[in-house]
Each structure stands twice: as C-alpha cells, then as structure tokens.
Motif scaffolding. Structure first.
Motif, short mmCIF file in Angstrom:
data_model
loop_
_atom_site.label_atom_id
_atom_site.label_comp_id
_atom_site.label_asym_id
_atom_site.label_seq_id
_atom_site.Cartn_x
_atom_site.Cartn_y
_atom_site.Cartn_z
N UNK A 64 0.86 -1.20 0.00
CA UNK A 64 0.00 0.00 0.00
C UNK A 64 0.89 1.24 0.00
N UNK A 65 0.57 2.16 -0.88
CA UNK A 65 1.29 3.43 -0.97
C UNK A 65 0.37 4.57 -0.57
N UNK A 66 0.84 5.45 0.28
CA UNK A 66 0.10 6.67 0.64
C UNK A 66 0.95 7.85 0.21
N UNK A 67 0.44 8.67 -0.69
CA UNK A 67 1.19 9.80 -1.23
C UNK A 67 0.69 11.11 -0.62
N UNK A 68 1.63 11.89 -0.10
CA UNK A 68 1.30 13.27 0.32
C UNK A 68 1.51 14.13 -0.91
N UNK A 69 0.42 14.46 -1.57
CA UNK A 69 0.44 15.06 -2.91
C UNK A 69 0.17 16.57 -2.83
N UNK A 70 0.22 17.21 -3.97
CA UNK A 70 -0.08 18.64 -4.06
C UNK A 70 -1.58 18.87 -4.15
N UNK A 71 -2.04 19.94 -3.55
CA UNK A 71 -3.45 20.32 -3.59
C UNK A 71 -3.56 21.78 -3.99
N UNK A 72 -4.32 22.06 -5.03
CA UNK A 72 -4.74 23.42 -5.33
C UNK A 72 -3.77 24.30 -6.07
#
Length: 469
Positions: free
Chosen positions: A318-326
C-alpha cells in the motif's frame, strides 16, 4: 504493443532464490506500507539538522533529542522522536538532478529526466516498486480469487490530479503489463481547514484535506464502478449480463490486448463491488475514534490508517502519497512560506501518522513483517532562498522501519551544511535493492523489457547491509 506497455514480462531469475552470497534478512518482510512525501522534504529542517551552521542554513527550528542517539530531530516532530529507536535513517542519499522524480525514486529506471517524469506513460518507464512485488508474489502464489483484497493499492487519488498543471508520471506496471498497475483509490470527503498560499500568482485560500477532513471521509477503490444506491446486486448482475452480450459482437471485431486489459479491469471492478472483505477493509468507522485521532484527522493520517487496515486484511503493498493540492509548489515542495507550512501543516501531519503507525503495527504484532518506508525524490537547498528552499538532489534523507530493517540506526553523513554526503553516499537504487532483498527478491534478478531483452530489477544498486536488522 510493447510501446504501450501491454506486453507481459517474464522473469528469467528465481523470485524466491536467495542472493548468491548469504545476506541476512532475505525475505523477512511480507507487507509494505510506503509513505511517499512528494515534492522533496527539507532534510536540514527534519532529521539532518545543522544547529551550528550559519542562520541561512540552519533555519528557524531547533533540534530535540530523540530515542536514537546521534539523531536529533526537529522540535515539531516530538512524537516521531519517541519511536526513533525503531527506525533506520539514511542521511546520505544523493543524485545529480534537481527535478521531481518519483519514477527515479521508486523504479529501477537507470536514468531519468523531466520529460520522463512528466509523462503519464512513457515507453522508457520502468515498473513501479509495488508492481514488481505484485508480479513476483503472483509468480510464487498465483492470482488471488475474485473479490479478495487487492495487492497493490495507492491512496488517496491519482497522482498530481489536484494540481493546476501537467500530471507527473504515475506509478504503473510499465513493461510488466497493465495487469500489474496499482489500483488507485478516490478520496470521498471534505476538507475542514484552509491555508492562504501563494506560489504562482496572488495569494489564495486553499481548502486542503491534508490539513483536516471530516470523520465521515473515506477511500474507495474503483470509484468508476461505484454501485448507485438504487441498484441491487441482482440488477448489477443483470447489467453485467447485458454488457457481456454487447461485448460478444465487439470481441469478434477486436481481440487486441488493449480490449482484453479493459475487460480484466472491468471484471476486477465488479469483483471488488461484490466483495464484503474489501468493503470492510475500507470502512474506517470500525476504528476507535481515539486511534483515528492519534493518526490525525487529516488526509494523510487517515490514509495511513487505511493502509494499515488494508495490510491487516491481506493487501501486500500500500502506498500513501502526500500530494499537491490546489497550487503548484504545494505538498513538500516548499519553495515559499516554508516555515509556516512545515510548522503548521507538514511536520505535525507526518509526526502523528508515522509515530502512530509504528506503535499500532507493533501492538498488533505486524511490525516485524511489515516494511514501513518514508521516501521522497530529493531534499531542499542547504541555504534558504527567500522564505523557502529550492530543489536539492545532492543530499537528502529517507527513513524506514520494520520488516527486517535495523532498529535505531543512522546510515551516512553529510557535510556541515547538509550539502553533500561525506560518508557512505547512496543512491535510491541502493534503497530499492535493499527493499527487494527484504521482500525475498534478489535485486539482480532479470525480467524481460519491452524490447524482449533481459533487464535487472535494479541495474545500479546494491543491498545496504547496515540497514538490515
């Protein structure tokens, strides 16, 4: 067909065979939770702090002692400090590029560049780490039955689809074939907090779920096949029958691999809709409220808890990505407003999620067989650039726990400014080789690439023995 990534690779080595020279820890890990901090966290503001450096290097934060001697951490990571005795920290990662490179960090691709990293699918792409593990696990054990927990899942949504610009290369099966693409979730929920941000253009208020979400927020697999509220399972089966009848004529005209892949994905979507195990694993409301709050009622915190639930239910990777928002330069890409974002957004969210995950896995007896990887593609410039730091690939830090990783170890060292490694310089490929080793895959095993040539999983990487328990 190969250029489209639709061929199925065949490995020519033995997935379960140990390396030719005995190295401890081979095959100890059974599961993986990868927490990917997209954008490049500032190593000199987190786990490789330089309190004696000039002010423009050391920044605004103070180090605090952790439970790992010789590894002070940022004052805004107090909970992480208390679990550092379970962690291996690698401070000497480096590469010659200063661009966002998840493809570089998580695949065996020998070299990378901006066009490769900013192409959704590119014939030069290599298989994602999770896809490789899925491939070899299927070689060992065969495919899972219909409705079982899938083995390669990425949260919370398709990479970079919440940023107002081109999409980055998504992790996928590449020349292993689309059957080994990760399954992506979709986030269903509402952000509860906002932040004024200004990267390009005037300041704007961004409601960011990484700052906070409502407790009823959730993740869904295969959302395009979500069952409407007024559709019973009997009606769903009738719809499937109609689709099958319609497809008979189409198949007579088109037997391409692309169509076959689409059919497999449709079958998978239906099987997941009918799976009570999948629905139960995705039901975060089954967790005690106190534990959910400990992970953090944020997109990253609840995503990390969801990852633990999926692993506990049988998902291998399982991968959890802290991605860009907005906006651009969001997430961990702290070109601007770095102090505020690290102090009030990024560090607290990571602190809660990682520390709780380690203690939670440990309490459930899962830590010894579950690799927890905190990875990124680069660090930040040693010297501040205005109110932020720029891209810096010449030195950065990743950290790891569980699944055969050493407990309480620091590998490598950078110079007095955190600019370059001066002890044990390592590449992302060395990290991949070590991960594969712990998963019971010889990193020098070969698979067939799109030109039908044997390719090593990690052409330029070696197992880092100091990282092994």
């Amino acid at each position: 067909m190969g250029l489209l990534g639709l061929n199925l690779g065949q490995h020519t080595g033995s997935a379960a065979a140990a390396p030719s020279s005995p190295v401890r820890g081979f095959g100890q890990a059974k599961n993986v939770i990868l927490l990917y901090l997209f954008g490049g966290p500032s190593h000199v503001d987190m786990l490789d702090m330089k309190p004696n450096a000039p002010a423009e290097v050391r920044g605004a934060f103070r180090p605090i002692r952790s439970r790992l001697p010789g590894c002070d951490v940022c004052e805004h990571l107090p909970r992480l400090a208390q679990v550092m005795d379970r962690v291996t920290v690698v401070r000497s990662l480096n590469h010659p590029w200063n661009f966002h490179g998840m493809m570089w960090a998580t695949t065996g691709i020998p070299e990378s560049n901006v066009p490769i990293e900013e192409s959704q699918r590119n014939p030069l792409h290599w298989p994602y780490l999770g896809s490789v593990y899925h491939y070899f696990d299927r070689q060992r054990h065969g495919p899972k039955p219909s409705g079982a927990i899938p083995d390669n899942v990425i949260l919370p949504f398709l990479l970079s689809t919440r940023r107002p610009a081109e999409l980055y290369a998504r992790p996928h099966g590449a020349f292993l074939g689309n059957a080994y693409d990760p399954l992506w979730t979709e986030f269903r929920g509402r952000a509860t907090h906002s932040m004024i941000r200004s990267s390009f253009g005037p300041p704007a208020e961004i409601f960011d779920p990484y700052l906070g979400i409502t407790p009823d927020s959730r993740f869904e697999i295969a959302p395009e096949a979500e069952l409407p509220a007024d559709i019973t399972l009997d009606r769903l089966q009738q719809r499937r029958s109609l689709l099958q009848q319609f497809d008979q004529g189409r198949r007579a005209l088109d037997q391409s691999s692309a169509v076959q892949t689409m059919d497999r994905q449709r079958a998978l979507a239906f099987s997941l809709l009918n799976s009570t195990r999948v629905r139960a694993a995705l039901d975060l409301s089954r967790e005690p409220d106190r534990l959910r709050q400990s992970y953090g009622m944020t997109l990253f915190g609840q995503g990390t808890l969801q990852a633990r639930r999926l692993v506990e239910a049988g998902c291998r990777f399982v991968t959890v990505i802290w991605d860009e928002i907005g906006q651009l330069n969001a997430g961990w890409d702290t070109h601007v407003d770095q102090r505020n974002r690290l102090q009030n957004d990024l560090l607290p969210g990571l602190d809660s999620a990682f520390s709780t995950l380690i203690l939670d896995l440990e309490a459930r007896g899962l830590l010894d067989e579950t690799l927890v990887l905190v990875m990124s593609e680069m660090g930040r410039t040693p010297r501040l650039e205005g109110d932020g730091r720029g891209h810096w690939g010449r030195a950065y830090t990743n950290f790891f726990a569980g699944g055969g990783m050493a407990r309480g170890t620091v590998v490598g060292r950078t110079d007095a400014l955190g600019a370059v490694p001066v002890e044990r310089p390592l590449s992302a490929k060395d990290i991949l080789a070590t991960i594969y080793h712990l998963l019971g895959i010889d990193p020098h095993t070969t698979i067939t690439d799109r030109f039908n040539r044997p390719a090593a999983l990690v052409p330029y990487g070696d197992v880092v023995r100091e990282m092994l328990a």
